[in-house]
Design an enzyme around this catalytic site. Structure first.
Site, PDB file in Angstrom:
ATOM      1  N   HIS A 183      -4.738  -8.234   1.175  1.00 45.37           N
ATOM      2  CA  HIS A 183      -3.958  -7.308   1.991  1.00 45.37           C
ATOM      3  C   HIS A 183      -4.671  -5.976   2.219  1.00 45.37           C
ATOM      4  O   HIS A 183      -4.294  -5.227   3.113  1.00 45.37           O
ATOM      5  CB  HIS A 183      -2.562  -7.081   1.387  1.00 45.37           C
ATOM      6  CG  HIS A 183      -2.510  -6.215   0.176  1.00 45.37           C
ATOM      7  ND1 HIS A 183      -2.522  -6.722  -1.105  1.00 45.37           N
ATOM      8  CD2 HIS A 183      -2.438  -4.865   0.031  1.00 45.37           C
ATOM      9  CE1 HIS A 183      -2.437  -5.730  -1.963  1.00 45.37           C
ATOM     10  NE2 HIS A 183      -2.389  -4.585  -1.307  1.00 45.37           N
ATOM     11  N   ASP A 209      -3.984 -13.575  -2.677  1.00 42.64           N
ATOM     12  CA  ASP A 209      -4.185 -12.171  -2.319  1.00 42.64           C
ATOM     13  C   ASP A 209      -5.548 -11.664  -2.784  1.00 42.64           C
ATOM     14  O   ASP A 209      -5.672 -10.559  -3.303  1.00 42.64           O
ATOM     15  CB  ASP A 209      -3.080 -11.286  -2.891  1.00 42.64           C
ATOM     16  CG  ASP A 209      -3.077  -9.885  -2.279  1.00 42.64           C
ATOM     17  OD1 ASP A 209      -3.528  -9.747  -1.136  1.00 42.64           O
ATOM     18  OD2 ASP A 209      -2.650  -8.937  -2.964  1.00 42.64           O
ATOM     19  N   SER A 263      -4.809  -1.021  -5.243  1.00 41.71           N
ATOM     20  CA  SER A 263      -4.914  -2.447  -4.929  1.00 41.71           C
ATOM     21  C   SER A 263      -6.374  -2.869  -4.809  1.00 41.71           C
ATOM     22  O   SER A 263      -7.152  -2.257  -4.082  1.00 41.71           O
ATOM     23  CB  SER A 263      -4.187  -2.757  -3.620  1.00 41.71           C
ATOM     24  OG  SER A 263      -2.808  -2.575  -3.758  1.00 41.71           O
TER      25      SER A 263
END
Length: 483
Positions: free
Chosen positions: A218, A248, A332
């Site tokens: 993402h 992911d 992230s």
């Protein structure tokens, strides 16, 4: 949702990728406080702006202007003073140049001696620094000894050593997109890609002329260009080697000659709840790159429901580590390391509601290693192909469709086949629309998530799989050969 063969993902569809962690049984009164975990929220935070930051910059500009005025006034006052004293030299006009000449000569000799001495010390210091460069494969105790030798008088803890060992391998990842891709209908004069968002990444391998960086899917989703900002301050363009929406994860490549260090892999299967966990990344963007937060491993093998296509229905469960180390937007794709400076997870998400604190998640490093090796080799993760689209039985329990299934009363869970792709393994085996799958290889299947997990984690292409299902109220079984 279909488990069709992996193919390029529709960016417009998946840019809304979100993780919803929702208690669907809650009443309206509790709906405001329902558990919700959303990648879209993290996306908005990472890609959003801050008016406070702008205000801060304007304030800083004002302070700079005021300081400039002060400096200018002092210079003018100094000039006025010189003009007043200009005529009072007399004898001084002869003496001052003489003294200035003597002082100048002494100054030149002093600078020469200092320069020569600095050069000699610089050569020694350079040799010492080269010898003290930290190796990512060094034991943390050795790193600690080197840090203590280079930083006399400072307290060097095991945590400090672990961070210094791993930190050079953690980078900032910048997602670059053209304005019309970010906001439909809006264009810029240059037409060049601009920063749409940022996250973190970890350099884990050097192979020949290339170095490889792992981050989250993402973080780079929709990117037309990706830039990597290294800890050294250098910025380089990166190529996307491959991404996988289900885990992911994404792999990027950069030139190897700019890389100073790679991270050492740990083993997430050996972790214990309560072990130290340290998160390194770029929370809130590049301005806080290299930030470190510390906590513990709060839980192992957590299953977090995920809504990948943003339709409000969870169609995957991520298997993750839980930690209370602070993980914020921008973290992230960053590193979660242990007390030895080894990578144990890739930070991925957090529970982001006001009533919850200290619940963050990371993808276990053992899964990271499996996925990155496939992305390097194939550009994608090759998974078994069945060729059906699905819907959870519970989602139609009160509809007319449920009545058409004629299921026995004791069948409470399963997956409805909503369509079968022509020429697929499912079609060849004889599966039909409105068949209700209840078991795979003898294991009960209650929903789509359990079906996909069995298919993707337990089976491989070319293997056979036994499917138990109900058709028009009658239980049947067939064997399918997966592709």
């Amino acid at each position: 949702m279909s488990d069709e063969r992996e193919r390029p993902i529709d960016r417009d569809k998946y840019r809304r990728t979100a993780r919803n962690f929702t208690d669907r049984k809650s009443d309206d009164a509790r709906d405001k406080d329902r558990y919700e975990f959303s990648r879209q929220r993290e996306y908005d935070r990472e890609f959003g702006g801050s008016e406070e930051a702008v205000t801060h910059e304007e304030a800083k500009d004002d302070s700079v202007n005021e300081e400039s005025v002060k400096i200018e006034n002092r210079m003018r006052d100094s000039h006025d003073t010189k003009e007043k004293t200009k005529g009072s030299f007399g004898f001084k006009s002869f003496l001052i140049p003489l003294i200035a000449g003597i002082l100048g000569a002494l100054l030149v000799l002093g600078v020469y001696a200092l320069f020569t001495s600095d050069n000699e010390e610089s050569e020694v210091s350079t040799d010492e620094n080269t010898a003290a460069d930290l190796d990512s494969n060094q034991d943390v105790s050795e790193v600690k000894e080197q840090l203590e030798a280079d930083n006399e008088g400072k307290v060097i803890t095991d945590t400090t050593a672990a961070v210094q060992k791993a930190k050079p391998a953690v980078v900032s990842v910048i997602n670059m997109q053209r304005m019309e891709s970010i906001i439909p209908g809006m264009t810029t004069d240059s037409g060049e890609a601009e920063e749409a968002g940022s996250g973190s990444g970890v350099i884990y391998k050097v192979d020949g002329d290339l170095a490889y960086v792992v981050t989250n899917h993402h973080v780079v989703d929709g990117a037309e260009q990706v830039k990597i900002n290294l800890e050294s301050g250098d910025s380089v363009d990166a190529d996307i080697v491959g991404t996988d929406i289900w885990t992911d994860l994404a792999v990027l490549s950069i030139p190897a000659d700019v890389v100073e260090s790679t991270i050492e892999f740990g083993d997430s299967s050996d972790l214990l709840v309560g072990e130290p966990a340290i998160a390194i990344g770029s929370p809130l963007g590049e301005i806080f790159s290299g930030s470190v937060s510390q906590g513990i491993i709060s839980g192992l093998d957590r299953s977090v429901p995920v809504d990948l296509d943003g339709d409000g229905s969870n169609n995957w469960e991520a298997s993750v580590l839980q930690t209370d180390a602070a993980i914020n937007p921008g973290n992230s794709g960053g590193a979660l390391i242990d007390s030895n400076g080894r990578l144990i997870g890739i930070n991925s998400m957090k529970v982001g509601i006001a009533s919850v604190e200290g619940i963050g998640f990371a993808i276990p490093v053992n899964e990271v290693q499996e996925v990155t090796s496939q992305l390097e080799e194939n550009g994608e993760v090759i998974r078994p192909f069945l060729g059906i689209t699905l819907q959870d039985l519970l989602n139609v329990a009160s509809s007319q469709v449920y009545d058409q299934l004629n299921l026995p009363e004791d069948v409470k869970g399963g997956v409805i086949v909503t369509s079968v792709q022509d020429g697929s393994p499912a079609s060849e085996a004889g599966l039909q629309q409105l068949d209700v799958i209840t078991q795979l290889d003898g294991e009960p299947i209650k929903n789509m998530v359990e079906l996909r997990q069995h298919l993707y984690y337990e089976k491989q292409s070319g293997e056979e799989m036994v499917i138990d299902f109900y058709r028009d109220g009658q239980q049947e079984s067939l064997t399918v050969t997966l592709e």
